[in-house]
Design an enzyme around this catalytic site. Structure first.
Site, short mmCIF file in Angstrom:
data_model
loop_
_atom_site.label_atom_id
_atom_site.label_comp_id
_atom_site.label_asym_id
_atom_site.label_seq_id
_atom_site.Cartn_x
_atom_site.Cartn_y
_atom_site.Cartn_z
N GLY A 1 -26.93 17.63 -9.97
CA GLY A 1 -26.53 16.87 -11.14
C GLY A 1 -25.17 16.25 -10.92
O GLY A 1 -24.80 15.88 -9.81
N SER A 2 -24.40 16.19 -11.99
CA SER A 2 -23.12 15.47 -11.93
C SER A 2 -22.11 16.17 -11.04
O SER A 2 -21.10 15.56 -10.67
CB SER A 2 -22.54 15.34 -13.34
OG SER A 2 -23.46 14.64 -14.16
N THR A 3 -22.34 17.46 -10.70
CA THR A 3 -21.38 18.11 -9.81
C THR A 3 -21.39 17.44 -8.44
O THR A 3 -20.50 17.66 -7.63
CB THR A 3 -21.71 19.62 -9.63
OG1 THR A 3 -23.04 19.73 -9.12
CG2 THR A 3 -21.61 20.36 -10.93
N PHE A 4 -22.42 16.60 -8.18
CA PHE A 4 -22.51 15.92 -6.90
C PHE A 4 -21.60 14.68 -6.85
O PHE A 4 -21.32 14.14 -5.80
CB PHE A 4 -23.98 15.52 -6.67
CG PHE A 4 -24.29 15.02 -5.30
CD1 PHE A 4 -24.11 15.84 -4.18
CD2 PHE A 4 -24.76 13.73 -5.10
CE1 PHE A 4 -24.41 15.38 -2.91
CE2 PHE A 4 -25.05 13.27 -3.82
CZ PHE A 4 -24.89 14.10 -2.72
#
Lengths: 645, 391
Positions: free
Chosen positions: A339-342
């Site tokens: 998700g956005s942690t990427f």
């Protein structure tokens, strides 16, 4: 009187009769005497020959036969070495050997074997499995080999046996060892468990054929099995012709297995588990400087001690059918879309490519249209014009769609790999998974065409991307320090600290410090600036701030109709359809030391579920500060910590 | 001197007057030195059986001592019997032994492949052992009536030849090759010393090789196996060759001075098969070394020589043959047993007399010694041995 006395005459006559070689009156007597003398010569000759032969065997060949006698007599047997202990970074035992008291039956010492077993079972119940095993062993073993009646006896049971010893002839109590895990479920995924060796294990190592030997079947127990196993000792025993031991001649103790100190802080591990509670989640706490894993929790867990005595079929079925997968260490074997942690990885790839600078702006109207397909930002109204800092802070999807489109998937994958995502890590655990950063080449290898849209969704960590929580923690640690640290669990072997503990030994990531600084600043803004996505992750510790990034990974395609209907709320979905909640963070912001990654399965949103959990974990980590302590912090730390609740 | 003469004369008168005194005089005439040698051998047996049981009198040494005590009484009793009684009894004994040999073929118990015995009132009787003694007495009875002239006539040798061949055939059928050979050997030695002519002997010996070849063809498989493993004991170290190898190891590890009483590893750890019966000599050799084993052989030689000298010194033909036959029997026991434990001949179930554990053999040996001592006690008795029909 004729001179000679009577008794002398008798003697003379007797002398004459002693050897009547010739007898005038009876010629047969002469023949008899001669032939009897011949017989005597034969007899003496024959027995003399035997004596000569005996001399030859006993004196000439004596040494040879004495050696053979010694070989006959002495039997060398191996002794099982004690398995090495596993302790945490402060020396607290995590896997230990404990005395295992067993009741044995010497069949030859009792006249009534079934009766003795009956009386025994009246004191200590034997189940059907025990009885069948005992009956089998009684049939196959020789009478002087003891048969195990019951092991894992408690003090109470031993006392009962001792009290009734007179009615239990041939029953004796002896001690073996069993593997115990004092922390039970807390560290089951890291430590693993042991089980009796199977036939193929025994074929590879004679040491494992010894009774009482165990083989690691999971976790550190499996990964470091060779070191923990030790070297066998030996005992020379005098045995008789049927193999019964008569006496012990010589004993050489084996070398116990090595004691392994883990990087884990048992107290921190416990607190992390407490914070997770009954959520299905995993969390990793890592030392950013050297990659030491300070805590690694995966819930739900299991009781490792069940394996030593044998897991029941029902228990096994229960574990394998459980959708929360208690046997799997989700921190290394659970793969999730990041998700956005990427997004920081995508940002780094963009900056390194030179096509994008931190100040470049992208306008976000709430969606991006590419080739007739509309890609939505999580915010329906858009974020307006954003640069890198704001894009990270708001977690603006459109910005990352756009830069991913600009630089292409290969660059993203390359950078992500360098940061520890989608690559194998050197963690000392078996059954880890690698995850995946997809590339067009990978897609083509599976006979599919790579669409531009695949690159665009990869820009926000969706699509085919899969990573493990441990990779997320490693990636965060590498971002925080710029060092290519590898996560590891081994801190010391037999007290000798591993070179991995020294931060100087880790090479640089070779990423420009100004770019790393830009990512860290963006992640600081996520937590600490107004309108960041994770205000709930703010630390309430004086003078210490942390930086983080939220992530919510959809596990189900959200249809346009659903989204535009306006009633979409993922919290209303069934549990298994809700998005995973992720959060990565490091602290302190100005001098990063600890990295934390949290993945809550189907936790809905990273900001609401994962961020507060990560904050709590980070706060405990900072309070305990295991990297700078050689002894566990006093209990008061825990109470201070509790006062925050 | 006159005093001594008078005393002798007085005793002689007493002997004639009172049977009980005659018995006392007979007892006095027993060679107590020889009895002492017998007791010494039995004593060695007791000590070794004590060790074979691991240093306790049970289950071997004490029962063996009790049997020896019974045997001693039997021996002295038989020693009192005059030759005439023995001659008369010999036919009955021989007939009984044949009956027993036939009986054991039909209702005997078999153990260890060859040894056959009968259970009579809880007592094991090995008819083949008893048959040897009976054969000696019956042959001695027959030959005692054969003067030198008669021995020259082959017709007079036919009946005793059958007396030998019938038990030999019966024992072969058991099948017990070793004992059959021993019975044949005893018979042959009696024929030889009774005064067979040389030409008769040569005529008899000539066909022996072909007979042996014929006999080998009729051996049982286990008997053939014994001969094969005897020739190559290492070919089957845990099977048939095991006994020979373990026995030689025990002998060899004894060395000159032995491993010490109760400390022979082969015997104490049960590597020795049949250590309390057939292989007891190996225990002696292991624990007492060559010195002890050679001393035992010397004692055996003394007992055999003693018996042979008693035979030579006997003034009646019957006694001479009895004494020689019994001595030969004892000699064969020792020869076969010692050769067997040293690996010189195939393994067969022959015990070492008086030393090996076992009741039947003990009683038979003591019965033999009783007969031997009887010939010694009555060595000066004149018998009518000048022809006429025997017995």
């Amino acid at each position: 009187m004729g001179g000679a006395p009577m008794w002398l005459k008798r003697r003379k006559r007797d002398n004459r009769r002693l050897m009547p070689i010739r007898d005038q009156k009876d010629p047969a007597r002469g023949i008899f005497t001669r032939r009897a003398l011949l017989c005597m010569a034969v007899q003496v000759g024959a027995l003399g020959e035997l004596a000569r032969r005996l001399y030859h065997i006993q004196i000439n060949d004596g040494d040879h036969y004495a050696r053979m006698a010694a070989n006959n007599r002495v039997s060398k047997r191996l002794l099982a070495p004690p398995r090495g202990r596993i302790v945490d970074r402060y020396g607290i035992a995590l896997a230990n050997n404990k005395e295992n008291w067993r009741a044995l039956l010497m069949p030859e010492e009792t006249t009534d074997v079934p009766g003795t077993i009956e009386r025994f079972s009246a004191l200590i119940p034997l189940d059907e499995r025990d009885r069948n095993r005992i009956a089998r062993e009684l049939r196959h073993q020789r009478r002087f080999v003891p048969v195990m009646l019951r092991d894992f006896l408690s003090w109470d049971e031993m006392a009962r046996i001792e009290l009734n010893a007179p009615s239990l002839p041939g029953v004796l109590i002896d001690v073996g060892t069993r593997r115990v895990y004092p922390e039970g479920e807390l560290l089951a995924h890291i430590i693993g468990y042991v089980a009796p060796p199977n036939e193929s294990d025994v074929a590879h190592s004679t040491l494992l054929a010894l009774p009482g030997m165990r083989v690691g079947r999971a976790g550190i127990e499996q990964n470091q099995d060779e070191k923990l196993r030790g070297t066998a000792g030996s005992v020379e025993m005098e045995v008789n012709a049927v193999g019964r031991v008569i006496s012990e001649l010589n004993r050489e103790e084996g070398v116990p297995g090595e004691e392994i100190s883990l990087t884990i802080d048992r107290g921190l591990q416990q607190r992390v588990l407490n914070h997770i509670g009954d959520q299905t989640a995993s969390a990793v706490v890592m030392d950013c400087h050297n990659g030491e894993v300070l805590a690694m929790v995966s819930t739900p867990s299991f009781d490792p001690s069940l394996f030593d005595s044998g897991v029941s079929h029902a228990q096994w079925i229960e574990w394998t059918n459980n959708q929360h997968t208690p046997l799997i260490n989700k921190a290394v074997a659970g793969v999730y879309p990041p998700g956005s942690t990427f997004k920081p990885a995508v940002a780094m790839a963009a900056l390194e490519s030179g096509f994008v600078s931190p100040t470049d702006r992208v306008f976000c109207p709430g969606h991006l249209d590419v080739g007739g397909t509309r890609f939505h930002c999580w915010s329906r109204w858009g974020h307006g014009s954003v640069d890198l800092h704001l894009a990270l802070k708001y977690s603006c999807d459109v910005y990352f769609y756009e830069i991913a489109r600009r630089i292409g998937m290969d660059r993203i994958a390359q950078t992500a790999h360098r940061m520890g995502l989608g690559v194998p890590l050197d963690i000392e655990l078996p059954h880890t998974r690698t995850g995946l950063i997809p590339t067009p080449a990978w897609r083509q290898a599976h006979h599919h065409h790579w669409n531009g849209g695949d690159t665009i969704v990869s820009g926000i960590g969706q699509g085919f991307i899969q990573v493990t929580p441990l990779q997320l923690a490693t990636y965060t640690a590498r971002m925080a320090t710029g060092r290519a640290v590898q996560p590891h669990l081994m801190r010391a072997i037999n007290g000798e600290i591993s070179p991995m503990a020294n931060a100087e030994n880790w090479p640089s990531l070779n990423m420009p410090e100004k770019y790393l600084e830009a990512l860290r600043a963006g992640m600081f803004a996520v937590v600490n600036e107004p309108h960041g996505t994770a205000p709930k992750a703010q630390l309430d510790l004086p003078g210490i701030t942390m930086a983080g990034k939220t992530g919510s990974a959809q596990v189900r395609h959200v249809s346009r109709a659903l989204r535009e209907g306006g009633h979409f709320n993922s919290a209303n979905l069934p549990w298994e359809y809700r998005p995973h909640a992720l959060f990565i963070c490091f602290a302190p912001y100005d001098a990063p030391r600890y990295a934390v990654s949290v993945v809550i399965e189907h936790g809905n949103t990273g900001a609401d579920a994962a961020a507060p959990l990560a904050r709590d974990i980070m706060r405990d980590t900072l309070l305990r500060d295991p990297a700078n302590h050689t002894t566990p912090p006093p209990e008061s730390v825990a109470t201070v910590d509790d006062s925050f609740e | 001197m006159t005093v001594l003469n008078n005393r002798i004369r007085f005793h002689k008168r007493l002997l004639r007057a009172e049977p009980s005194f005659r018995l006392m005089a007979k007892l006095w005439r027993i060679s107590w030195l020889y009895v002492l040698l017998i007791c010494a051998l039995a004593g060695i047996g007791y000590v070794t059986l004590y060790s074979a049981a691991g240093g306790v009198p049970y289950p071997f040494a004490a029962p063996q001592a009790a049997r020896f005590a019974v045997g001693l009484v039997l021996m002295v009793t038989v020693a009192m019997l005059p030759p005439r009684v023995l001659m008369r009894a010999s036919w009955g004994m021989y007939a009984l032994s044949l009956v027993l040999l036939v009986a054991v073929l039909h209702m005997g118990h078999v153990g260890k492949g060859a040894e056959r015995w009968l259970m009579v009132g809880g007592l094991q009787i090995q008819p083949s052992e008893f048959a040897k003694i009976a054969l000696v007495t019956v042959l001695a009875t027959w030959f005692s009536r054969m003067d030198h002239a008669r021995m020259g006539n082959p017709l007079w040798l036919v009946p005793p030849a059958f007396m030998v061949l019938v038990p030999v055939a019966l024992v072969l059928k058991e099948p017990n090759l070793g004992t059959a050979v021993i019975i044949g050997g005893i018979g042959a030695s009696l024929f030889f010393t009774a005064g067979m002519r040389l030409w008769q002997i040569i005529l008899l010996v000539l066909p022996v090789p072909s007979l042996v070849q014929f006999a080998y063809g009729h051996l049982h498989d286990y008997q053939k196996a014994r001969i094969t493993t005897f020739l190559h004991p290492e070919s089957d170290p845990l099977g048939a060759g095991y006994n020979i190898i373990q026995s030689k190891i025990a002998l060899g590890s004894g060395g000159m001075w032995g491993q010490g009483y109760l400390h022979g590893s082969q015997g104490q750890l049960n590597f020795l098969p049949e250590k309390q019966t057939d292989f007891i000599f190996t225990m002696i050799a292991e624990e007492w070394g060559f010195i002890g084993a050679a001393a035992v052989i010397a004692l055996l030689v003394l007992l055999i020589m003693g018996g042979m000298i008693m035979a030579i010194r006997c003034r009646n033909r019957f006694g001479r043959l009895i004494a020689l036959g019994i001595s030969m029997n004892f000699f064969f026991y020792c020869l076969v047993n010692l050769s067997m434990v040293m690996g010189a001949i195939p393994v067969g179930g022959v015990p070492l007399p008086l030393v090996s554990y076992g009741g039947s053999a003990m009683l038979n040996v003591m019965l033999g010694f009783g007969l031997l001592l009887s010939t010694w006690v009555h060595r000066d008795t004149r018998l009518d041995e000048s022809g006429g029909s025997p017995a």
